[in-house]
Scaffold this active site. Structure first.
Site, PDB file in Angstrom:
ATOM      1  N   GLU A  25      -2.396  23.982  12.935  1.00  0.00           N
ATOM      2  CA  GLU A  25      -3.765  23.780  13.394  1.00  0.00           C
ATOM      3  C   GLU A  25      -4.736  24.418  12.415  1.00  0.00           C
ATOM      4  OE1 GLU A  25      -5.023  25.904  16.931  1.00  0.00           O
ATOM      5  OE2 GLU A  25      -3.223  27.136  16.855  1.00  0.00           O
ATOM      6  N   CYS A  48       6.533   7.410  10.626  1.00  0.00           N
ATOM      7  CA  CYS A  48       6.031   6.324   9.783  1.00  0.00           C
ATOM      8  C   CYS A  48       5.258   5.265  10.563  1.00  0.00           C
ATOM      9  CB  CYS A  48       7.192   5.668   9.030  1.00  0.00           C
ATOM     10  SG  CYS A  48       7.994   6.792   7.859  1.00  0.00           S
TER      11      CYS A  48
END
Length: 341
Positions: free
Chosen positions: A103, A129
């Site tokens: 984060e 993906c």
């Protein structure tokens, strides 16, 4: 029947799709030289990587260039191409697998780098993906609902650091053939960035309509491909076999629901390798010469792979051409989305 039902969008169009190529071209022959000690010790062919994967080369960013800087550049190009001002964007979705920290989100830096307004929501969608296609679907639903008018989806990938640590591990005296095969897929990765702008179709009648598609999950196979900053470990055969089953199931469900994708003008697939691409073509009967190949020169660029390929193909697509975007991500998850050019 497992997985999600098919879905349709009613007033959504792709306004632009653009990409940024990493500048440093690194061949599989160069990788073989880096791995020469272990290849010799394990009695493996130097040409195994290129022969099996079909990846002749991939790209790396130059020193000092970060993957999220490349995503920002791709986003600027996509906004310029779409003719949409940054102030009009209501949603930014970053779909990169690559990240330097847990984060804040990668999206927060991209949002700031693009000068997007405070009113623009921004967050990451991480789904291996498949992330870019998922991001487009999510944004399309929000446009259809009237919550936002324009959305920007980005992805930036950097394979260099992961591959450098993989070289060290595989060249260790303790590495085995099994280690090499488990980490083989890591050697096929590449670096690049892509971005797309989508918006309301009625406001852009000459844009490319996003009609909808299908999404299915096979999460019982979530351990077949596990990646992290230090490497990616893959059960190649298990991933291929179960990925194909998932794709066929999604394809069949879509056709039972009224879609007809048997004669599209272009099939833009997530690019992994030669064997994977050929297996997908055979499994659902795609028209082979309508499947553009980019893995041989870019490698597997994660979620940026499909939009980078679509951006390349945009130069030759004609109004009215039907395009099917097809992706599979570790997890396993698959999604297919039809776009009318």
């Amino acid at each position: 029947m497992n997985g999600n039902a098919t879905f349709k969008h009613h007033n959504v169009a792709l306004l632009s799709v653009n990409s940024v190529l990493a500048p440093e071209v690194v061949s599989s022959a160069e990788f073989d030289e880096r791995l020469a000690p272990s290849l010799k010790r394990l009695r493996l062919s130097k040409k195994l990587l290129e022969r099996v994967s079909g990846v002749k080369e991939r790209r790396w960013w130059s020193d000092g260039v970060e993957f999220d800087d490349a995503a920002i550049l791709a986003g600027k190009k996509a906004l310029d191409q779409a003719g949409v001002d940054a102030s009009e964007i209501g949603l930014l979705i970053n779909t990169s697998v690559t990240r330097r920290n847990l984060e804040p989100s990668v999206a927060s830096k991209v949002h700031n780098g693009l000068g997007l307004p405070s009113s623009a929501m921004n967050f990451d969608v991480a789904n291996a993906c498949l992330g870019f296609v998922n991001g487009m679907s999510l944004a399309a639903n929000m446009i259809d609902s009237g919550q936002i008018k324009y959305a920007l989806i980005v992805a930036g990938e950097d394979a260099k650091a992961t591959q450098e640590t993989t070289f060290e591990r595989l060249n260790a005296e303790t590495s085995t053939r099994d280690d090499y095969m488990r980490e083989f897929a890591t050697l096929t990765l590449g670096s690049g960035a892509a971005a797309a702008v989508i918006g309301p179709a009625d406001a852009h009648p000459n844009a490319h309509r996003i009609l909808g598609g299908v999404s299915r999950a096979g999460t019982q196979h979530h351990e077949l491909c596990v990646g992290g900053p230090d490497g990616m470990y893959t059960d190649t055969k298990g991933l291929l076999d179960n990925g194909l089953d998932l794709v066929v199931n999604a394809w069949d469900e879509a056709h039972h629901s009224g879609w007809n994708w048997k004669s599209m003008d272009r099939y833009v697939t997530h690019q992994v390798s030669k064997s994977y691409t050929n297996a997908i073509i055979k499994a659902v009967g795609l028209i082979k010469d309508r499947v553009p190949i980019t893995f041989s020169k870019w490698g597997n660029v994660g979620p940026a792979s499909l939009p980078m390929t679509l951006s390349q193909e945009a130069e030759t697509l004609k109004p009215g051409d039907r395009v099917l975007c097809m992706g599979v991500g570790s997890g396993l998850n698959t999604a297919m989305m039809e776009i009318v050019w």
